[in-house]
Design a protein around this motif. Structure first.
Motif, PDB file in Angstrom:
ATOM      1  N   GLN A 152     -86.630  51.550   3.043  1.00 43.88           N
ATOM      2  CA  GLN A 152     -86.001  52.834   2.758  1.00 43.88           C
ATOM      3  C   GLN A 152     -84.712  53.047   3.538  1.00 43.88           C
ATOM      4  O   GLN A 152     -83.738  53.584   3.010  1.00 43.88           O
ATOM      5  N   ILE A 153     -84.681  52.626   4.800  1.00 41.15           N
ATOM      6  CA  ILE A 153     -83.462  52.824   5.601  1.00 41.15           C
ATOM      7  C   ILE A 153     -82.306  52.044   4.990  1.00 41.15           C
ATOM      8  O   ILE A 153     -81.170  52.539   4.920  1.00 41.15           O
ATOM      9  N   ASN A 154     -82.566  50.823   4.509  1.00 38.17           N
ATOM     10  CA  ASN A 154     -81.522  50.045   3.852  1.00 38.17           C
ATOM     11  C   ASN A 154     -81.005  50.753   2.610  1.00 38.17           C
ATOM     12  O   ASN A 154     -79.800  50.757   2.330  1.00 38.17           O
ATOM     13  N   VAL A 155     -81.918  51.341   1.848  1.00 33.43           N
ATOM     14  CA  VAL A 155     -81.523  52.087   0.644  1.00 33.43           C
ATOM     15  C   VAL A 155     -80.593  53.235   1.023  1.00 33.43           C
ATOM     16  O   VAL A 155     -79.568  53.473   0.367  1.00 33.43           O
ATOM     17  N   ASP A 184     -76.733  53.469  -0.077  1.00 33.01           N
ATOM     18  CA  ASP A 184     -76.341  54.630  -0.871  1.00 33.01           C
ATOM     19  C   ASP A 184     -75.178  55.366  -0.219  1.00 33.01           C
ATOM     20  O   ASP A 184     -74.250  55.822  -0.893  1.00 33.01           O
ATOM     21  N   ALA A 185     -75.216  55.476   1.103  1.00 33.78           N
ATOM     22  CA  ALA A 185     -74.126  56.140   1.822  1.00 33.78           C
ATOM     23  C   ALA A 185     -72.836  55.327   1.725  1.00 33.78           C
ATOM     24  O   ALA A 185     -71.754  55.886   1.516  1.00 33.78           O
ATOM     25  N   PHE A 186     -72.925  54.008   1.862  1.00 31.21           N
ATOM     26  CA  PHE A 186     -71.743  53.144   1.755  1.00 31.21           C
ATOM     27  C   PHE A 186     -71.132  53.258   0.356  1.00 31.21           C
ATOM     28  O   PHE A 186     -69.918  53.310   0.203  1.00 31.21           O
ATOM     29  N   HIS A 187     -71.965  53.275  -0.659  1.00 32.76           N
ATOM     30  CA  HIS A 187     -71.583  53.542  -2.046  1.00 32.76           C
ATOM     31  C   HIS A 187     -70.510  52.568  -2.552  1.00 32.76           C
ATOM     32  O   HIS A 187     -69.441  52.967  -3.043  1.00 32.76           O
ATOM     33  N   ALA A 188     -70.824  51.268  -2.439  1.00 35.06           N
ATOM     34  CA  ALA A 188     -69.960  50.261  -3.068  1.00 35.06           C
ATOM     35  C   ALA A 188     -70.163  50.316  -4.576  1.00 35.06           C
ATOM     36  O   ALA A 188     -71.119  50.918  -5.063  1.00 35.06           O
ATOM     37  N   ARG A 248     -67.711  56.277   4.807  1.00 35.52           N
ATOM     38  CA  ARG A 248     -68.794  57.072   4.220  1.00 35.52           C
ATOM     39  C   ARG A 248     -70.102  56.858   4.985  1.00 35.52           C
ATOM     40  O   ARG A 248     -70.885  57.797   5.184  1.00 35.52           O
ATOM     41  N   LEU A 249     -70.331  55.612   5.417  1.00 39.12           N
ATOM     42  CA  LEU A 249     -71.529  55.326   6.205  1.00 39.12           C
ATOM     43  C   LEU A 249     -71.469  56.043   7.555  1.00 39.12           C
ATOM     44  O   LEU A 249     -72.473  56.606   8.012  1.00 39.12           O
ATOM     45  N   MET A 250     -70.311  56.029   8.199  1.00 41.49           N
ATOM     46  CA  MET A 250     -70.152  56.745   9.462  1.00 41.49           C
ATOM     47  C   MET A 250     -70.450  58.235   9.290  1.00 41.49           C
ATOM     48  O   MET A 250     -71.105  58.858  10.137  1.00 41.49           O
ATOM     49  N   LYS A 251     -69.971  58.794   8.201  1.00 42.67           N
ATOM     50  CA  LYS A 251     -70.228  60.216   7.945  1.00 42.67           C
ATOM     51  C   LYS A 251     -71.722  60.457   7.772  1.00 42.67           C
ATOM     52  O   LYS A 251     -72.278  61.425   8.302  1.00 42.67           O
ATOM     53  N   HIS A 252     -72.379  59.589   7.031  1.00 43.24           N
ATOM     54  CA  HIS A 252     -73.822  59.718   6.807  1.00 43.24           C
ATOM     55  C   HIS A 252     -74.584  59.665   8.128  1.00 43.24           C
ATOM     56  O   HIS A 252     -75.585  60.377   8.303  1.00 43.24           O
ATOM     57  N   LEU A 253     -74.112  58.830   9.063  1.00 45.27           N
ATOM     58  CA  LEU A 253     -74.775  58.685  10.360  1.00 45.27           C
ATOM     59  C   LEU A 253     -74.387  59.782  11.336  1.00 45.27           C
ATOM     60  O   LEU A 253     -74.856  59.788  12.485  1.00 45.27           O
ATOM     61  N   ALA A 280     -64.931  61.748   4.986  1.00 41.66           N
ATOM     62  CA  ALA A 280     -64.817  60.383   4.472  1.00 41.66           C
ATOM     63  C   ALA A 280     -64.345  60.433   3.027  1.00 41.66           C
ATOM     64  O   ALA A 280     -64.573  61.428   2.331  1.00 41.66           O
ATOM     65  N   PRO A 281     -63.672  59.367   2.551  1.00 39.94           N
ATOM     66  CA  PRO A 281     -63.169  59.357   1.167  1.00 39.94           C
ATOM     67  C   PRO A 281     -64.304  59.386   0.152  1.00 39.94           C
ATOM     68  O   PRO A 281     -65.367  58.788   0.363  1.00 39.94           O
ATOM     69  N   GLU A 282     -64.070  60.051  -0.954  1.00 38.33           N
ATOM     70  CA  GLU A 282     -65.024  60.045  -2.053  1.00 38.33           C
ATOM     71  C   GLU A 282     -64.958  58.695  -2.773  1.00 38.33           C
ATOM     72  O   GLU A 282     -63.885  58.102  -2.893  1.00 38.33           O
ATOM     73  N   PRO A 283     -66.080  58.183  -3.257  1.00 34.78           N
ATOM     74  CA  PRO A 283     -66.058  56.898  -3.979  1.00 34.78           C
ATOM     75  C   PRO A 283     -65.307  57.009  -5.298  1.00 34.78           C
ATOM     76  O   PRO A 283     -65.336  58.044  -5.960  1.00 34.78           O
TER      77      PRO A 283
END
Length: 325
Positions: free
Chosen positions: A160-163, A167-171, A220-225, A231-234
Motif C-alpha cells: 500500500q505504501i508503494n501505491v 500515486d503521489a509521483f503521478h508519472a 509532487r511526492l515531496m508535497k505528499h510527504l 508542486a506542479p499539477e500533472p
C-alpha cells in the motif's frame, strides 16, 4: 527545535546543507573513487527522502534530474531531509558504461560486500551508509541498449505504501514490477524502507520530457510527504500497467517504427517494418497485443528475437513482466 541527526557519521543540523563523500575504492592509478552525497535538512522535522541516480553509469537522464533538483534548490525543503546522489556508479559514468569495470551490475549486487567485487563494494556502502538513514526514496533509471522508456514509475503494487508513493509521483504510467533479486529496491524493502523506481528516456541521451516528468513527479511526492507546500499539477493521466509484453523481431534487418512511445496501440496493428539493407525484402511488424507503448527500440539494426516494443497491458491481459531496472 528538532535534534541533530547523523547520516553516514556526519551530523546534520536543522537548516544545514552538507556535501559528504563515500570512499569506494581506487583506480589502478591510485586515484580515489568517491561517491558524493548532497544533504539538506529543513528547519522543521519530517521524513528523509533519498534521490538516487546513476546506478548504471550511462543513464544520464536520472543524473540530470537530481542535478537540476539541487541546482534549482528544490532539495531545500521546509520539512524533513533530502539526500541527493546524482552519480552512484562513478566508474560507469567515466566509461559511458552500465556496469563497473569488472562487468558486474551494481543493481544485482545488493546488499553487497565490503571486500567483494567493485559492484559489491558500491552496493555495500549504499546498504550501510545510506539505507539505514532514509524513510523513502526514488531511484532514477533510463532505458538501456538504445531503448527509450516512456516516463514511468515501477513498484510492487501489492504494498500500500508503494501505491501511495506512486500515486503521489503521478508519472504517465505506473507499472506493477516485482522485486529484482539483489536489487536496491529489494534490500531497502527488507529494511522497511520504501523506494520506487522512475524510468524515463534512453541511455547516454537527454530526454527533456523524461527529465521534466521526473522533477515534477519528485516535487509532487515531496508535497505528499509534507516536505513542501506546492508542486506542479500533472500533465497526463496516470495509467496503471499490471503486466507487459514484448513485440520482437522475427528476422534480422533494419527496423523502422511507425508508432510513438506512449501511444495506445491495438492487437495486430502495424507498428513498423523490417527490411534488409539491399532492398530485397520487407516484413511488416504487427503488435501481439493491445496496450500502450511504454518502451521503444531506437536501434535500427536488429537481429531475430530482439525486443522492438515494450507494450504495457491492462489488468485483463496479464502476460510476462516489466522490463529492466
Amino acid at each position: 527545535m528538532p535534534k541533530n541527526i547523523s547520516i553516514a557519521e556526519h551530523e546534520i543540523r536543522p537548516g544545514e546543507f552538507k556535501e559528504i563523500s563515500i570512499n569506494i575504492a581506487r583506480l589502478p592509478s591510485r586515484t580515489k573513487i568517491e561517491t558524493p552525497i548532497y544533504i539538506y535538512r529543513g528547519i522543521e522535522d519530517g521524513p528523509v527522502l533519498a534521490l538516487t541516480a546513476g546506478m548504471h553509469g550511462d543513464e544520464i537522464n536520472g543524473m540530470e534530474i537530481v542535478r537540476r533538483i539541487i541546482d534549482l534548490g528544490y532539495n531545500r525543503v521546509k520539512r524533513g531531509t533530502v539526500l541527493c546522489m546524482p552519480v552512484i556508479n562513478v566508474y560507469g559514468f567515466l566509461n559511458y558504461s552500465r556496469e563497473v569495470p569488472d562487468g558486474k551490475d551494481i543493481n544485482r549486487s545488493f546488499p553487497g560486500s565490503k571486500t567483494g567485487s567493485l559492484a559489491a563494494r558500491v552496493a555495500y556502502h549504499m546498504t550501510h551508509d545510506v539505507l539505514p538513514f532514509i524513510d523513502y526514496g526514488v531511484d532514477f533509471h533510463t532505458g538501456g541498449a538504445m531503448r527509450t522508456n516512456y516516463p514511468q514509475v515501477r513498484c510492487v503494487m501489492q504494498e500500500q505504501i508503494n501505491v501511495e508513493l506512486a500515486d503521489a509521483f503521478h508519472a504517465p504510467f505506473t507499472l506493477d514490477a516485482p522485486f529484482r533479486p539483489h536489487s536496491l529496491r529489494l534490500t531497502a524493502s527488507k529494511k522497511n524502507k520504501h523506494i520506487i523506481v522512475y524510468e524515463g528516456g534512453e541511455s547516454v541521451r537527454f530526454d527533456q520530457q523524461a527529465i521534466e516528468e521526473g522533477i515534477h513527479g519528485t516535487l509532487r511526492l515531496m508535497k505528499h510527504l509534507g516536505m513542501i507546500d506546492e508542486a506542479p499539477e500533472p500533465k497526463e493521466q496516470n495509467k496503471i500497467i499490471w503486466s507487459s509484453s514484448w513485440a520482437r523481431a522475427h528476422t534480422a534487418g533494419l527496423f523502422r517504427s511507425v508508432v510513438q512511445c506512449g501511444e495506445l496501440i491495438s492487437k495486430n496493428q502495424l507498428v513498423g517494418t523490417i527490411t534488409d539493407p539491399f532492398g530485397e525484402y520487407k516484413e511488416e511488424v504487427k503488435s501481439p497485443s493491445e496496450g500502450y507503448v511504454i518502451g521503444l527500440n531506437n536501434n535500427p539494426v536488429v537481429n531475430a528475437g530482439d525486443a522492438l516494443l515494450h507494450i504495457g497491458l491492462d489488468n485483463v491481459c496479464k502476460i510476462g513482466g516489466s522490463g529492466e531496472e
